[in-house]
Structures are given as structure tokens and as C-alpha cells.
Write a protein that holds these residues in place. Structure first.
Motif, PDB file in Angstrom:
ATOM      1  N   ARG A 180       0.815  -1.207   0.000  1.00 46.28           N
ATOM      2  CA  ARG A 180       0.000   0.000   0.000  1.00 46.28           C
ATOM      3  C   ARG A 180       0.854   1.265   0.000  1.00 46.28           C
ATOM      4  O   ARG A 180       0.574   2.218  -0.727  1.00 46.28           O
ATOM      5  N   GLU A 181       1.934   1.273   0.801  1.00 43.99           N
ATOM      6  CA  GLU A 181       2.760   2.485   0.876  1.00 43.99           C
ATOM      7  C   GLU A 181       3.482   2.760  -0.435  1.00 43.99           C
ATOM      8  O   GLU A 181       3.700   3.925  -0.806  1.00 43.99           O
ATOM      9  N   ALA A 182       3.863   1.699  -1.157  1.00 48.32           N
ATOM     10  CA  ALA A 182       4.512   1.894  -2.454  1.00 48.32           C
ATOM     11  C   ALA A 182       3.526   2.456  -3.468  1.00 48.32           C
ATOM     12  O   ALA A 182       3.861   3.338  -4.271  1.00 48.32           O
ATOM     13  N   LEU A 183       2.295   1.973  -3.431  1.00 44.92           N
ATOM     14  CA  LEU A 183       1.264   2.475  -4.329  1.00 44.92           C
ATOM     15  C   LEU A 183       0.920   3.917  -3.993  1.00 44.92           C
ATOM     16  O   LEU A 183       0.724   4.755  -4.890  1.00 44.92           O
ATOM     17  N   ALA A 184       0.898   4.233  -2.703  1.00 42.91           N
ATOM     18  CA  ALA A 184       0.590   5.605  -2.292  1.00 42.91           C
ATOM     19  C   ALA A 184       1.671   6.576  -2.760  1.00 42.91           C
ATOM     20  O   ALA A 184       1.381   7.703  -3.182  1.00 42.91           O
ATOM     21  N   SER A 185       2.928   6.159  -2.695  1.00 43.05           N
ATOM     22  CA  SER A 185       4.012   7.043  -3.117  1.00 43.05           C
ATOM     23  C   SER A 185       4.046   7.240  -4.625  1.00 43.05           C
ATOM     24  O   SER A 185       4.494   8.278  -5.121  1.00 43.05           O
ATOM     25  N   ALA A 186       3.535   6.260  -5.380  1.00 41.11           N
ATOM     26  CA  ALA A 186       3.521   6.351  -6.840  1.00 41.11           C
ATOM     27  C   ALA A 186       2.311   7.106  -7.344  1.00 41.11           C
ATOM     28  O   ALA A 186       2.313   7.626  -8.466  1.00 41.11           O
ATOM     29  N   GLY A 187       1.254   7.177  -6.553  1.00 39.45           N
ATOM     30  CA  GLY A 187       0.017   7.785  -7.007  1.00 39.45           C
ATOM     31  C   GLY A 187      -0.907   6.761  -7.627  1.00 39.45           C
ATOM     32  O   GLY A 187      -0.603   5.566  -7.690  1.00 39.45           O
ATOM     33  N   LEU A 188      -2.039   7.219  -8.106  1.00 35.19           N
ATOM     34  CA  LEU A 188      -3.025   6.324  -8.702  1.00 35.19           C
ATOM     35  C   LEU A 188      -2.714   6.060 -10.175  1.00 35.19           C
ATOM     36  O   LEU A 188      -1.797   6.652 -10.742  1.00 35.19           O
ATOM     37  N   PHE A 189      -3.485   5.156 -10.779  1.00 34.98           N
ATOM     38  CA  PHE A 189      -3.319   4.871 -12.203  1.00 34.98           C
ATOM     39  C   PHE A 189      -3.717   6.100 -13.017  1.00 34.98           C
ATOM     40  O   PHE A 189      -4.731   6.737 -12.740  1.00 34.98           O
TER      41      PHE A 189
END
Length: 282
Positions: A180-189
Motif C-alpha cells: 500500500r505504501e509503495a502504491l501511495a508514493s507512486a500515485g493512482l493509475f
């Protein structure tokens, strides 16, 4: 690349079922995200491959992106399934809606027509637990046809750095698991992309997090006439745009290696897409 969703909850027209523990109790360990749009005959088999998992601590969030086909019955296949219906905003926004609803620390993605092997979640959760420094993991996969018959191997996998991934996407989205934290740092699709939103996401994650490749075949990618991946001309326009953006980023950061890899990746993609388009026409 904006992660802002322009769809308020009042516009989603959500119809939900399943998920008895939503909002109360312990969150599941894995949230499975699926965007669905007129999946034809494949959706039930795809969901069955989730139900057959040897690892049971999961929730499945299916966002129906305005299908003309009624797929709401899928919510009754298991109490841990959440079904959300929205207007047709596109695959990226459908996935983003599911991601924002997800409660787990690990998020796995599964396309509406692909299949998982029964130990997919078990092996991947174990790999992520053993290496908490990894923000993204993905597995090997095979290609199958519309009837489920094996067509051959998947992409040549093994890339585990940003520079290696710049040379070409070797990741099938249905094999991925993201913290989740990696996805949060990358942003959404990014909804700008119609067919490369997943590759864009893996590159954004790999710039800041380690990537783990599991060489075992744990998923099946289904090839059929409705695949977006068969629209070669449109996809190559997106590939060209994506690589140009990463060349610009490398230039700003003074990263010669990234700039060189992005250019090599664009050249390689031009050859691959041209060859695939020729074979399809033939």
C-alpha cells in the motif's frame, strides 16, 4: 501525472454486495482489485480462480465500469466480494476506485479474464513477508486462449530495477502484488493511458522501491479478440509518449543511464509492435 479522481461518490451509482466485515473488524491481509467491463463468459472462471486460492485472508473488490452486460450476480459468489458499479470512466479510474476502497496492506491486481494458479497468493504473500524492502512483486505466467488452452510462455521476466524495466514491460498485471505504501508514493493509475497505465505504474513504483520477481508460473493471461493489447497502433502512440516522458525526466535529473535505457526501450518497442501488427494482419 495526476492521481486526482474526478468522480464523486454521488456519481458512482454504486451497487455493493458481499463484504460483511467492511467498516468493522480486522482488515484482510490482501485486497484483490479487479476492473470489469463487459467481460463476456470469462468473469465467473476468473473469480473461481480466486475462490480456489490456498490462501484465504483476502477481499475481492470488483468495479463494474458501466458494463452493458449485467455482471452483478458475481457479488453473490462469496461474502468477501465487494461489487461496485459506476459509469463508464475507463479502466484506470475503475482500478483507482477499487484501490481507494481496499483495506489491506497488500494489494493484488487481477484482470477480468485472467486466471490465478491456486497457490498464487500464498507464495506471493510469503515472498513479500520475507522481504519487506520490496514494494512490488510479480510472477511468471503463461498465455492461454479463450478456451483456456495453453498458447505458450509469458514475457521474458526478471527485471527488478527501474533501469531494467525501462527496456520494456515484462510484467503482467495479473501477476502483481504491491504494498500500500509503495502504491501511495507512486500515485493512482493515470487515466491518460488506455493500455499502458499498468506499465506506467510499475515504472513509477520501481523508481523508489525494490522489485521482486518470482520465476514460478502462477497466473494465466488470456488472449482473445477483445484484448486491448491487440490494438497495436494506439498502444504504440502511448508507448512513444511514455518513453518521451521518461527521457525528459532523465534529462532533468541528469541521469544518463535512464535516458539511454528509455531510448533503447522505445527502439525495442517499435520493433516489437511493428512485428506483432504485421503478424496479426497476416
Amino acid at each position: 501525472m495526476s492521481g486526482e479522481l474526478k468522480t464523486g461518490s454521488s456519481r458512482l451509482g454504486a451497487v455493493e454486495a458481499g463484504s460483511p466485515s467492511r467498516g468493522v473488524g480486522r482488515a484482510p491481509r490482501v485486497s484483490i482489485v479487479m476492473a470489469a467491463y463487459n467481460p463476456g463468459p470469462f468473469l465467473e472462471e476468473t473469480v473461481q480462480s480466486v475462490l480456489a486460492q490456498t490462501y484465504g485472508d483476502w477481499e475481492l473488490i470488483i468495479v463494474d465500469d458501466g458494463s452493458t452486460q449485467d455482471i452483478s450476480a458475481v457479488a453473490r459468489m462469496h461474502p468477501a466480494i465487494t461489487y461496485i458499479r459506476q459509469e463508464n470512466f475507463g479502466q484506470s479510474i475503475a482500478r483507482n476506485v477499487a484501490v481507494l476502497r481496499a483495506r489491506a496492506d497488500l494489494i493484488a491486481f487481477l484482470d477480468q479474464d485472467d486466471l490465478w494458479g491456486p497457490t498464487k497468493l500464498q507464495q506471493q504473500v510469503a515472498a513479500m513477508d520475507a522481504a519487506p524492502e520490496f514494494g512490488l512483486s510479480y510472477t511468471n505466467f503463461q498465455r492461454i486462449d479463450s478456451r483456456g488452452a495453453r498458447l505458450g510462455d509469458g514475457f521474458d521476466g526478471g527485471a527488478d530495477t527501474y533501469l531494467q524495466l525501462l527496456l520494456g514491460c515484462c510484467i503482467c498485471i495479473s501477476t502483481t502484488m504491491v504494498r500500500r505504501e509503495a502504491l501511495a508514493s507512486a500515485g493512482l493509475f493515470d487515466p491518460f493511458y488506455l493500455g499502458l497505465q499498468d506499465y506506467d505504474m510499475w515504472l513509477k513504483i520501481a523508481r523508489h522501491h525494490k522489485v521482486k520477481y518470482l520465476p514460478t508460473v502462477l497466473a494465466s493471461y488470456r488472449q482473445h479478440d477483445s484484448n486491448l493489447s491487440l490494438r497495436y497502433a494506439k498502444l504504440f502512440d502511448e508507448v512513444r509518449w511514455l518513453y518521451r516522458e521518461h527521457v525528459k525526466l532523465a534529462r532533468v535529473r541528469g541521469d544518463r543511464n535512464a535516458r539511454r535505457c528509455a531510448r533503447r526501450g522505445l527502439k525495442r518497442s517499435r520493433l516489437i509492435y511493428g512485428s506483432q501488427a504485421f503478424d496479426q494482419c497476416r
